[in-house]
Design a protein around this motif. Structure first.
Motif, PDB file in Angstrom:
ATOM      1  N   PHE A   3     -21.411  -4.039  19.658  1.00 55.13           N
ATOM      2  CA  PHE A   3     -21.931  -5.325  20.117  1.00 55.13           C
ATOM      3  C   PHE A   3     -22.598  -5.204  21.486  1.00 55.13           C
ATOM      4  CE2 PHE A   3     -18.665  -6.730  17.047  1.00 55.13           C
ATOM      5  CZ  PHE A   3     -19.486  -7.458  16.211  1.00 55.13           C
ATOM      6  N   GLN A   4     -22.118  -4.311  22.319  1.00 55.46           N
ATOM      7  CA  GLN A   4     -22.747  -4.107  23.626  1.00 55.46           C
ATOM      8  C   GLN A   4     -24.118  -3.452  23.477  1.00 55.46           C
ATOM      9  OE1 GLN A   4     -19.859  -1.844  25.812  1.00 55.46           O
ATOM     10  NE2 GLN A   4     -18.706  -3.672  26.456  1.00 55.46           N
ATOM     11  N   GLN A   7     -26.446  -6.288  22.073  1.00 51.31           N
ATOM     12  CA  GLN A   7     -26.197  -7.615  22.653  1.00 51.31           C
ATOM     13  C   GLN A   7     -27.470  -8.456  22.687  1.00 51.31           C
ATOM     14  OE1 GLN A   7     -24.590  -7.520  26.604  1.00 51.31           O
ATOM     15  NE2 GLN A   7     -24.341  -9.726  26.708  1.00 51.31           N
ATOM     16  N   HIS A   8     -28.578  -7.900  23.154  1.00 48.61           N
ATOM     17  CA  HIS A   8     -29.832  -8.645  23.237  1.00 48.61           C
ATOM     18  C   HIS A   8     -30.345  -9.025  21.845  1.00 48.61           C
ATOM     19  CE1 HIS A   8     -30.217  -8.164  27.532  1.00 48.61           C
ATOM     20  NE2 HIS A   8     -29.996  -6.857  27.425  1.00 48.61           N
TER      21      HIS A   8
END
Length: 180
Positions: A3-4, A7-8
């Motif tokens: 998810f990191q 993220q965008h």
């Protein structure tokens, strides 16, 4: 970690989905207002709104892969493969495709509406009833004894049909029973 890294992309996806939901809301409002102003049947209004929802869903399926970095050539390959499989499957069951096509034709040029009493001149199975619903695959007719008959859309376009009486639902259902 996943998810990191994305993220965008998830934020952009959420933004696109919210924008498409807002567009759907406004288009459905416009369809409702224009249709009611022109006296279009509520069942057809709902059908148009469903088509808008499906179209916007397909648009979202096309946009979201690009957000995550998918190349156009990869999507073309994927969709051409999917359409080839679907095409072979639909060819094998052509009557479904025929009913869908007939449903679209009936949607745009069908001279009858929900509530009309019609007679279908079928040599083997003549039928007279009130149109209760017009769906993508079939027409629902309520016959005089109260039974519900589903009639395939492709046969509706092949058979002669007589309009007996417009808005005949009140004749059979004087208590105001809601059929839809």
């Amino acid at each position: 970690m996943f998810f990191q890294n994305y993220q965008h992309e998830f934020i952009y996806t959420g933004f696109v989905l919210i924008v498409l939901l807002i567009i759907r809301f406004f288009i459905n409002k416009v369809i409702g207002k224009i249709s009611r102003k022109n006296g279009i049947n509520i069942a057809r209004i709902h059908l148009m709104q469903r088509y808008v929802s499906v179209a916007l869903f397909i648009i979202s399926l096309l946009i979201i892969p690009f957000i995550f970095g998918t190349q156009a050539k990869d999507l073309v390959l994927l969709f051409s493969s999917v359409f080839a499989v679907i095409g072979i499957g639909l060819f094998a069951i052509w009557s479904i495709l025929s009913n869908i096509t007939s449903g679209i034709i009936m949607f745009f040029s069908f001279p009858y509406k929900v509530g009309d009493k019609i007679q279908i001149h079928d040599k083997d199975f003549p039928i007279e009833g009130i149109i209760e619903d017009i769906r993508a695959f079939q027409l629902h007719l309520r016959i005089e004894n109260g039974d519900l008959v589903t009639y395939p859309n492709n046969l509706m376009l092949q058979k002669a049909v007589t309009l007996i009486q417009k808005d005949a639902i009140d004749e059979y259902f004087e208590d105001g029973t809601d059929l839809i």
